[in-house]
Design a protein around this motif. Structure first.
Motif, PDB file in Angstrom:
ATOM      1  N   PHE A 288       0.821  -1.208   0.000  1.00 42.39           N
ATOM      2  CA  PHE A 288       0.000   0.000   0.000  1.00 42.39           C
ATOM      3  C   PHE A 288       0.855   1.258   0.000  1.00 42.39           C
ATOM      4  CE2 PHE A 288      -3.651  -2.596   1.673  1.00 42.39           C
ATOM      5  CZ  PHE A 288      -4.509  -2.279   0.635  1.00 42.39           C
TER       6      PHE A 288
ATOM      7  N   PHE B  82      -5.011  -0.019  -4.500  1.00 48.47           N
ATOM      8  CA  PHE B  82      -6.096   0.489  -3.660  1.00 48.47           C
ATOM      9  C   PHE B  82      -6.824  -0.625  -2.916  1.00 48.47           C
ATOM     10  CE2 PHE B  82      -5.410   4.321  -5.924  1.00 48.47           C
ATOM     11  CZ  PHE B  82      -5.974   5.339  -5.177  1.00 48.47           C
ATOM     12  N   HIS B  83      -6.802  -1.841  -3.451  1.00 52.74           N
ATOM     13  CA  HIS B  83      -7.584  -2.919  -2.839  1.00 52.74           C
ATOM     14  C   HIS B  83      -6.722  -4.174  -2.778  1.00 52.74           C
ATOM     15  CE1 HIS B  83     -11.055  -0.347  -3.522  1.00 52.74           C
ATOM     16  NE2 HIS B  83     -10.657  -0.234  -4.788  1.00 52.74           N
TER      17      HIS B  83
ATOM     18  N   ASP C 170      -7.795   1.278  -8.623  1.00 55.00           N
ATOM     19  CA  ASP C 170      -9.020   2.013  -8.311  1.00 55.00           C
ATOM     20  C   ASP C 170      -9.985   2.065  -9.465  1.00 55.00           C
ATOM     21  OD1 ASP C 170      -7.488   3.581  -9.930  1.00 55.00           O
ATOM     22  OD2 ASP C 170      -8.117   5.467  -9.016  1.00 55.00           O
TER      23      ASP C 170
ATOM     24  N   ARG D 267      -8.719   3.070   0.177  1.00 51.89           N
ATOM     25  CA  ARG D 267      -8.013   1.808   0.034  1.00 51.89           C
ATOM     26  C   ARG D 267      -8.669   0.782   0.955  1.00 51.89           C
ATOM     27  NH1 ARG D 267      -4.419   5.590  -1.465  1.00 51.89           N
ATOM     28  NH2 ARG D 267      -2.821   4.997  -3.000  1.00 51.89           N
ATOM     29  N   SER D 268      -8.637  -0.464   0.523  1.00 50.51           N
ATOM     30  CA  SER D 268      -9.303  -1.493   1.329  1.00 50.51           C
ATOM     31  C   SER D 268      -8.444  -2.734   1.397  1.00 50.51           C
ATOM     32  CB  SER D 268     -10.673  -1.840   0.721  1.00 50.51           C
ATOM     33  OG  SER D 268     -10.508  -2.475  -0.528  1.00 50.51           O
TER      34      SER D 268
ATOM     35  N   CYS E 138       0.121   3.212   5.806  1.00 46.48           N
ATOM     36  CA  CYS E 138      -0.733   3.176   4.596  1.00 46.48           C
ATOM     37  C   CYS E 138      -1.462   4.501   4.445  1.00 46.48           C
ATOM     38  CB  CYS E 138      -1.729   2.027   4.710  1.00 46.48           C
ATOM     39  SG  CYS E 138      -2.972   2.031   3.409  1.00 46.48           S
TER      40      CYS E 138
ATOM     41  N   LEU F 218      -8.787   4.314   4.591  1.00 50.91           N
ATOM     42  CA  LEU F 218      -8.549   2.873   4.540  1.00 50.91           C
ATOM     43  C   LEU F 218      -9.763   2.146   5.094  1.00 50.91           C
ATOM     44  CD1 LEU F 218      -6.665   0.402   4.175  1.00 50.91           C
ATOM     45  CD2 LEU F 218      -5.850   0.813   6.511  1.00 50.91           C
TER      46      LEU F 218
END
Length: 1838
Positions: free
Chosen positions: A1028, A1035-1036, A1051, A1082-1083, A1106, A1110
């Motif tokens: 990250f 982003f994920h 994203d 972000r996840s 990060c 989030l």
């Protein structure tokens, strides 16, 4: 003297007969062969004197018996030139039984053996009677040699001077032309006897007679079956073989035996092989046993021919008929005479089970054109009419098709021979149009003197019919009278032969020359004989299946009988039939009509393929155009002909019928053997749209004919040649015709074994032919798909210059080609050839070369050429032997390909697939782009737009050591677009993951990386979270540890695809500017992972760096309290965290308290959501957000009383709780009581939800008791029924007015007093609603009497089922028990509701005044008491509302009581009686009571059905109501008298503010009077005259008084038949109404002039403008738009159902209050929607947009999707019945996801697939695709 002469007794007559016959010895020889077919004309007799030879022959005839002798004498008289006197003597002497001397033998007497076969002089002995004698080998050979010579001599004598088969003495019997013979490949099912598999006629040269038996190969089939339809020449060919053998041509056989099943069927005993050969064919002179032994030893040189296998009868017993079939079966299977050759002839169909599976099948296909010409040349050789006959055949197509059948060709030649000398050329078309008339002319031609004896012909027809009905084809002298035998012999209608049924048993048998002739004569008898009636005739008009069934005990010989009957029904045959019927033309006409009627009935039935062919033959024979048209139109659209042989005649007949059809038809000939020249019959048949010839056994020659015929079928759309085993050259010949078939859509050549070189030639054809869209080859499959006619036409229109250069054509390709060559054994050099070929062709949509042998080099070549081949969709190189080394080559090869969208390589699954995206400049028209967008829709969140590139290298065995080289190969692809990498299913491990993390920054900005199934450990997985901070594009991160699912995403997937800007694939004409850019969080999703405290600490420390925001989503089987505490303790150290979610994770009972505590410990937490101890979500505020309200949801957490205090203590620490949800727990009454006690300490400002907590009435009562201690409660609702709801609404400040709703609480009597006490104490509770709480009238009365307060108002609403059944008196009696003063009473029967408003304290009424009023009441004692009570309690009643009540049910007592009550209500201001039933007497009572209500301000009598008298009574009650402010008489029928009373009353109502007279049938005259009455109503604010049809005249009167109503604010004139003229007057008048706020003029034909008039000066305060269905055009709409632009008060506008195409509303200024805009069915399209959506943004208060039933597509959806996030108050958008596809719906969902407050978007009846709609609905519930409006509830916490 000759002994015969002596016995006859007439020497002179005998001498005359001898002299007569001596003049024509050939004729006598022919008659000897006819009557004595087995007698040898000994050559030694030729040396005798002619007269002696004649005498000898006459003696032989005479000794046969009287029948034979009489028949012979009749023949002499019929055929020879006999003087009349001699003819009379011969017939009188010899032509009857008396003239025959019995001493010379009688009929049926057997002759001596020596005379049976005088020429051969062979003894006739049974071969099975004597014992077998031993003799030497030499002697045996001598006997066998003599027998074989005897056998050959017998055949030579039999076939010495004529061709066999018919036995007729004409010259044309010498003509023989070999028919077409073709071998067939098939297998027989030995159990069923049916042909199995693919029965196909072999291609190549025709089979000659000598090729039928291949004796060089011993392994070949021993049994040959010759298949052919009736008349094809099977029997003729069998005799031809005998003749050839007799002449020494078939030298491979020493012995040949010919048997006919029609004779073998007569054998009733069991036969041995020797008896079959010797007793029934020819016996040896000596020792038959020795001869048979020799034949057994040399059986491979013995040929047995069995003619007519289809006529064989099935065995009915061991000695019954059919036992010969058993012998035949053993011969075929080799158990008898092993090694012998057996040939059988049969009609096609279900063959008997006795045939072995390996039997050879040979089809006899009749004549083609050259053979017909050859036959005619032979027939007419050396005759002047030969050229004329050839000309007739060339000009008469119908006759030429009939001649394809050899038997009919012979008949046709005979008829032409008869007709040509006497008729002009070309007459055959008229004289020989049908098969029936061909036979008719043949019978006439065979008459030697041109005279046809009608009686004899009909009698012979009767014999023929009797034979057909009994299955008899062989007749004896006892079956046919001698004159008829002579008649048949004279006219060549009968043939004779020797019938042997055993040793020494033989006799002469007679048969018709062909079975078809027997059927024709039978048909003549049926049609012309007076013995046959109409009913008997019609029983024979049936349709037979082509399959020959052999399950009957007798033969079915009437195949052609219905056809001949149909042919004789033709009007052309009527003179001939009338002649036969002795002039009875009426009878003939009746029979002909009956046949036609039966055929009409058959034509309308659903028939099988064979019966359809038979029907077409019958209809064609009738020559009836009307019947042909009926048949053609009745044929189904799909007409199948499966698995039965068809001739050229069949197809020609079918084509003739189809010429009468208007609609197209699909012909399916799957499995039908076709003769080579059959396709010629299809020429010019414009009705054929689909032609299937799959497995139709068509030959190369047939294909050549078909190739010539196909271009002449203009409507042809589909052709199938499946499973015909066509050669390569034949396939190439077929595809050459494709450019000449402009409407062809599909060509199927599957199942034809095409080689690679031919396949490449076909590919070249696909490239060069402009109509081909797809070439698909896979193993045996080979299919061409071609462009539809519209595309072809468009191409021709786009290319008028046929001489344009190749460069121009390449520069502007008009088509795309799909090429699939799967599993075709292509190699590297073939790939090179294919690349060179495709580079010259059009753009390719798909190239599929999977399953070949290209290997690494071939795959590399195709990958390098991909960018040059203009492939727009897919290149498939799967299963081509690609190795890991080849993968790197392929990656490097495609690195420069700009259009590559996806590459899928899996070495384990042998997958290599390239997916391409169209270049923007190469995209086709709007329709193609729209279709492309539809397909893009289905990608949703898991798929990608075409602007991205995906590389999938899965299951390729990649390890850490391969990564560096792999990344180098991928480096060239990174700059071409958003790259998605998939390395799943490899062997990278922890080392590979670490190394890849180091290499990823060098690959640039990826969009996704899939590392699933690579054997990563937990440490490596958690270490990926560091990416990250090192990868800006990441982003994920989705991780499922146990299933090894690891996905890193950017994203731009899912809904964020469109977050950054425009899409290049959006339809032309719509500029897609993109959604509002929002901060994408972000996840990290971590599931199936053990979440222990150390791991969580490590994870949170990794995420600390990060960037935010989030979202952290965790999932595991169970999370301990220690782990949860560790996680919550880390929250303050993660300031970028916006969401924490624990999904599908087991939590302990302590977790609700830990999570509740976070609301106070962590100020950033704004919402805690815990459900069922398995799902927990924490929402956080951003650092920029100020502290605000927070929400807590703890549902399904098993919370009970013991947990309440602790939880409330924790929640009380929060500063501001907006919502608390404790539903679905276990609180019970005690827990809820405890919670209610804690409420004053809890800072709740919104909603407290306690639903589904198993509470009872106690909780509801305690809630009422608690309300005084909870000042911030503003509303509470309890439902103890199935809904189980318990909700309390709070406000931030103390509330002086509270509302309580209790539903389904089932209060018992003891609860009523408690409830009353609580209500008396809760002074802030102003309104109580009791819905279905089991309160009856008595308990309600008690409750009203017990409730008491010091002061104030209290409203009680009761909704109970009994309220609908109770009468007005009983309900008023309940109200009378109230302790306070009743100020309002409302009764609604349909709502089952009684509403009472009480005022405290109650003012006591003067008893004397009450008594005085009661004295004037004419009521009973009980009613008087009730009135007294009501006068006391209702003295201050101000409102009385009655809805849906029945005042007639108690004999008007209710109305009388109301009358007396109204008399006492001095303060009554409102009276409503709506939708009720009142009698005229009751209305009189009410009118009387209302007449005394002088302070009445509102009167509502709408929606009642009163008659004229009742209405008048009510109108009279209006007298003196000068204080009335609101009057509603809607739906009352006002006639002239009632209207007069009304207008009179209105003229005095100077305070009137609202007048509603909708649907009163006022009309223009009434409107005139009404207008005059309204002049005094200067305070009028509302006027509703809708649905009154006042017309322009009424509007004119109304327009004069509207300016005099200065306070007018609302006017409704909808549905009044106002024209533009009236509209103009009205507009001019409305301009002067300065205070007008609502204007409704819909459903009038106002037109643009009215709109222009209104637009000149609209009222300044206008809030509502309704003009639906007002015939407005774009001009009127635009003028109104300009006038309304910037209106500060406008709230609603409706222009629905007007034609606004091109003139959509466009607002340039803000409309601050506009809430609803209705543009339903206004023909709004995509071109004008952009201006419309921009106007929406200028309406900040807009809540409802109605755009259904328009022409909006995806572009409109895109525009709406952009503005949705900007409209904060929008609740509903209606887009039903538009043209929005799944892509547009997806865009709308994306717009909703941007933060819109909308509640529902209606999308019913748009072109969106159901499964896609369901998927969209699941992802965005606010999209509604249903017919009914199902608005979802707003999300919790909003």
């Amino acid at each position: 003297m000759d002994p015969v002469d002596l016995q006859l007794g007439n020497k002179n007559l005998w001498s005359c007969l001898v002299r007569l016959l001596s003049k024509d010895p050939e004729w006598l020889d022919a008659k000897m062969k006819f009557f004595l077919p087995n007698t040898d004309l000994d050559s030694r007799n030729e040396t005798l004197d002619p007269e002696q030879r004649v005498i000898l022959q006459l003696n032989k005839l005479h000794v046969q018996g009287s029948a034979t002798w009489q028949s012979f004498i009749h023949c002499v008289c019929m055929q020879l030139e006999v003087p009349l006197e001699l003819e009379v003597l011969l017939l009188s002497t010899f032509g009857c039984d008396d003239g025959f001397t019995s001493q010379l033998g009688t009929e049926g007497k057997s002759l001596p053996k020596s005379q049976l076969h005088q020429g051969l002089k062979r003894p006739h002995q049974s071969c099975g009677s004597s014992p077998r004698r031993k003799q030497c080998r030499k002697q045996q050979l001598e006997l066998a040699k003599k027998y074989l010579q005897l056998l050959r001599t017998s055949a030579q004598q039999r076939y010495g001077s004529r061709i066999p088969g018919s036995g007729q003495p004409h010259a044309f019997h010498q003509v023989y032309v070999p028919p077409i013979l073709r071998r067939a490949t098939a297998s027989l099912d030995t159990q069923e006897g049916a042909i199995m598999g693919d029965l196909k006629v072999e291609d190549g040269t025709d089979v000659s007679i000598s090729d039928l038996f291949n004796t060089r190969v011993n392994k070949g089939p021993r049994v040959t079956v010759l298949l052919g339809k009736s008349g094809m020449g099977k029997t003729t060919l069998a005799h031809r073989l005998c003749q050839k053998w007799a002449e020494g041509h078939l030298d491979c056989f020493q012995a040949l035996f010919l048997f006919e099943f029609r004779q073998l069927n007569l054998i009733t005993r069991f036969l041995t092989p020797s008896q079959l050969l010797f007793d029934l064919y020819l016996s040896p002179e000596l020792d038959p046993d020795a001869v048979f032994q020799y034949l057994e030893e040399n059986s491979d040189q013995v040929l047995l021919i069995f003619d007519g296998l289809d006529e064989a009868l099935q065995p009915t017993g061991p000695d019954g008929p059919g036992s010969v079939l058993t012998l035949f079966s053993r011969l075929c299977r080799g158990t008898l005479l092993p090694g012998c050759r057996v040939m059988a002839t049969s009609r096609p169909g279900k063959l008997p089970a006795c045939l072995p599976a390996e039997a050879a099948m040979v089809y006899i296909l009749g004549f083609d054109g050259p053979r017909v010409e050859e036959y005619v040349n032979h027939f007419f050789s050396a005759q002047p009419s030969r050229e004329g006959a050839l000309v007739e055949l060339q000009t008469n197509g119908r006759l030429r098709s009939l001649c394809a059948v050899p038997a009919l060709c012979q008949v046709a030649c005979l008829c032409l021979h008869h007709l040509l000398p006497d008729h002009a050329p070309g007459q055959s078309v008229a004289l020989l149009p049908t098969m029936t008339q061909l036979y008719m002319q043949m019978v006439l031609a065979l008459s030697p003197r041109g005279h046809l004896p009608t009686t004899s012909l009909l009698d012979l027809g009767e014999v023929a019919l009797r034979g057909l009905e009994t299955g008899k084809v062989i007749f004896y002298v006892k079956d046919i009278a001698p004159p008829l035998i002579a008649f048949g012999a004279t006219h060549s209608l009968l043939t004779s032969f020797c019938v042997r049924t055993g040793p020494g048993h033989q006799q002469t048998g007679y048969a018709f020359t062909h079975v078809s002739l027997q059927e024709f004569l039978a048909a003549l008898h049926l049609m012309a004989s007076p013995k046959v009636d109409k009913d008997t005739l019609t029983q024979h008009v049936t349709l037979h299946s082509r399959w020959v069934q052999r399950t009957k005990a007798r033969l079915n010989l009437s195949d052609h009988l219905p056809t001949f009957l149909a042919g004789l029904a033709s009007c052309t045959c009527r003179p001939f039939l009338s002649h036969l019927a002795q002039g009875n033309e009426d009878c003939v006409g009746t029979k002909q009509a009956a046949v036609v009627q039966v055929l009409k009935k058959l034509a309308t039935r659903k028939l099988t393929g064979p019966k359809v062919v038979e029907l077409c033959h019958c209809v064609n024979e009738t020559q009836e155009p009307e019947l042909a048209s009926l048949t053609a139109q009745s044929l189904p659209y799909q007409l199948p002909f499966h698995n039965f042989p068809l001739t050229c005649t069949d197809l020609a007949t079918l084509t003739n019928i189809l010429e009468h059809r208007e609609a197209p038809i699909h012909l399916d000939f799957d499995g039908c053997p076709l003769e080579p020249h059959c396709p010629e019959a299809l020429v010019g048949c414009g009705q054929i749209e689909n032609l299937r010839l799959a497995g139709s056994k068509i030959t190369a020659r047939g294909i050549s004919h078909l190739v010539k015929a196909l271009p002449l079928c203009p409507q042809l759309e589909e052709v199938s040649f499946r499973d015909n085993q066509l050669s390569d050259q034949v396939v190439l010949n077929i595809v050459e015709v494709l450019p000449h078939l402009p409407r062809l859509r599909k060509l199927d050549l599957s199942g034809n074994s095409v080689c690679v070189s031919t396949l490449l030639c076909l590919a070249r054809v696909a490239v060069t032919c402009p109509t081909i869209r797809t070439l698909q080859a896979r193993k045996a499959d080979l299919i061409f798909l071609l462009s539809p006619p519209t595309e072809t036409t468009a191409e021709l229109q786009r290319a008028p210059d046929l001489q344009e250069s190749d460069g121009q054509r390449k520069g502007a390709p008009s088509r795309s080609l799909t090429l699939r060559l799967q599993k075709c054994q292509l190699q590297v050099h073939d790939a090179e050839t294919l690349i060179a070929l495709l580079q010259e062709g059009p753009h390719l949509e798909e190239v599929d070369l999977s399953g070949n042998q290209l290997e690494d080099e071939g795959c590399r070549l195709m990958a390098e050429a991909a960018s040059q081949l203009h492939i727009t969709r897919k290149l498939d190189l799967s299963d081509n032997g690609l190795s890991l080394a080849g993968v790197h080559c392929v990656l490097r090869a495609v690195s420069a390909c700009w259009t590559l969208a996806e590459l899928r390589i899996s070495l384990q699954h042998k997958t290599v697939v390239f997916m391409f995206a169209q270049e923007p400049q190469e995209q086709e028209g709007p329709q193609e782009r729209a279709a492309f967008l539809d397909s893009l829709t289905l990608q949703m969140r898991s798929e990608l737009p075409l602007s991205s590139r995906r590389m999938r290298l899965t299951h390729c065995g990649l390890q850490a050591k391969h990564l560096e080289q792999l990344c180098k190969a991928l480096g060239g692809s990174c700059h071409l677009g958003h790259l998605h990498l998939d390395f799943s299913g490899n062997a990278l491990g922890d080392e590979g993951a670490t190394r890849l993390a180091q290499l990823l920054p060098g690959l640039g900005a990826l969009q996704s990386l899939n590392l699933s199934e690579n054997g990563l450990s937990l440490d490596a997985v958690l270490g990926l979270a560091r990416c990250f901070s090192t990868l800006q594009w990441l982003f994920h991160l989705d991780i499922s540890f146990e299933s090894q699912h690891i996905l890193l995403r950017g994203d731009k997937t899912g809904r964020d695809v469109w977050a950054t800007g425009s899409s290049p694939d959006f339809p032309a004409g719509a500029e897609f500017l993109g959604f509002r850019r929002r901060c994408i969080p972000r996840s990290l999703r971590l599931s199936e992972c053990p979440l222990e405290p150390p791991s969580l600490t490590h994870l949170c420390a990794t995420l600390k760096e990060c960037p935010g925001p989030l979202e952290l989503q965790l999932s595991c089987e169970f999370l301990s309290d220690q782990s949860l505490e560790t996680l919550l303790d880390c929250l303050p150290r993660l300031p970028q965290l916006s969401l924490l979610q624990l999904s599908q994770t087991g939590l302990s009972p302590k977790s609700p308290f830990l999570l509740a505590n976070t609301l106070s410990l962590c100020p950033r937490v704004k919402k805690v959501d815990l459900r069922s101890l398995h799902h927990a979500t924490l929402h956080f505020r951003s650092n920029e957000e100020q502290e605000g309200v927070c929400c807590g949801r703890f549902t399904g957490c098993s919370l009970s009383q013991e947990h309440v205090e602790s939880l409330c203590r924790l929640l009380s620490k929060c500063k501001d709780l907006s919502q608390v949800d404790l539903s679905a727990n276990l609180l019970g009454d005690s827990g809820l009581r405890c919670l209610l006690e804690c409420l004053p300490q809890m800072p709740i400002s919104g909603l407290l939800d306690l639903s589904h907590n198993s509470v009872s009435q106690e909780s509801a009562l305690y809630l009422v008791e608690t309300l005084p201690s909870c000042p911030r409660v503003r509303e509470a609702s309890v439902n103890l029924g199935s809904e189980q709801s318990f909700r309390i609404h709070f406000s931030k400040e103390d509330q002086a007015r509270k509302t309580l709703r209790l539903s389904e609480c089932s209060f018992r009597p003891e609860h009523v007093s408690r409830l009353a006490t609580s209500l008396s104490q809760s002074l802030q509770l102003m309104e109580l609603t009791l819905t279905q709480c089991c309160l009856d009238q008595e308990q309600l009365a008690i409750l009203l009497s017990l409730v008491g307060r010091p002061a104030g108002l209290f409203i009680l609403r009761v909704q109970e089922p009994w309220a609908n059944r109770a009468g007005i008196l009983s309900l008023l009696e309940v109200c009378a028990q109230a302790s306070g003063s009743v100020t309002e009473i409302s009764i609604s029967k349909t709502q089952q509701q009684l509403c009472v408003q009480l005022e405290f304290p109650r003012r006591e009424e003067n008893p004397e005044a009450v008594a005085l009023r009661l004295a004037h009441c004419d009521l009973g004692t009980h009613h008087s008491l009730l009135v007294g009570q009501l006068m006391e309690t209702c003295a201050r009643l101000q409102q009385l509302s009655l809805s849906q009540v029945n005042l007639c049910e108690d004999s008007d007592a209710s109305s009388l009581l109301l009358q007396n009550l109204l008399l006492s209500l001095s303060e009554l201001k409102t009276f409503r009686l709506t939708s009720s039933c009142v009698s005229n007497e009751g209305l009189a009572h009410l009118a009387s009571g209302l007449g005394h209500c002088h302070h009445l301000e509102e009167l509502d009598l709408s929606n009642n059905q009163f008659d004229e008298e009742g209405t008048k009574e009510l109108m009279r009650a209006l007298e003196g109501k000068w204080m009335l402010k609101r009057l509603d008489l809607g739906h009352l029928l006002l006639n002239s008298s009632a209207l007069t009373l009304l207008t009179h009353g209105l003229s005095h109502m100077t305070r009137l503010q609202s007048l509603r007279l909708n649907r009163n049938s006022i009309g223009d005259v009434g409107c005139c009077h009404l207008s005059e009455a309204l002049r005094a109503a200067t305070s009028l604010e509302e006027l509703d005259l809708s649905h009154n049809q006042i017309g322009d005249a009424g509007v004119q009167h109304l327009a004069t008084i509207l300016p005099r109503l200065p306070e007018l604010r609302k006017i409704d004139l909808s549905m009044n038949s106002i024209s533009p003229a009236g509209g103009m007057q009205l507009a001019e008048s409305l301009v002067l109404c300065r205070h007008l706020e609502e204007l409704m003029l819909g459903c009038n034909a106002l037109g643009d002039p009215t709109a222009l008039g209104l637009a000149r000066e609209l009222p300044q305060h206008l809030r509502v403008l309704h003009l639906p269905f007002s015939h407005l055009g774009p001009g009127g709409a635009l003028s109104l738009t300009q006038a309304l632009d910037g209106s500060p008060h406008l709230e609603e506008i409706s222009l629905a159902e007007n034609n606004l195409a091109g003139g959509v509303l466009r607002f340039c200024k803000e409309l601050p209050l506009l809430r609803q805009i209705d543009l339903v069915s206004c023909k709004i399209d995509n071109q004008t929607v952009k201006l419309l959506t921009s106007s929406f943004t200028r309406c900040p208060a807009l809540e409802v947009i109605l755009l259904s039933w328009n022409l909006l597509g995806d572009e409109a959806a895109a525009e709406l999707a952009q503005v949705l996030p900007q409209m904060g108050r929008l609740k509903r958008v209606d887009l039903e019945k538009n043209q929005i596809t799944a892509f547009g719906a997806w865009l709308l969902a994306e717009g909703l996801a941007q933060g819109s407050s909308i509640q529902v978007i209606r999308l019913w009846n748009n072109p969106i697939p159901r499964d896609t709609a369901q998927r969209l609905k699941s992802q965005e519930p606010r999209l509604d695709f249903a017919f009914f409006d199902n608005q979802p509830q707003a999300p919790w916490g909003t």
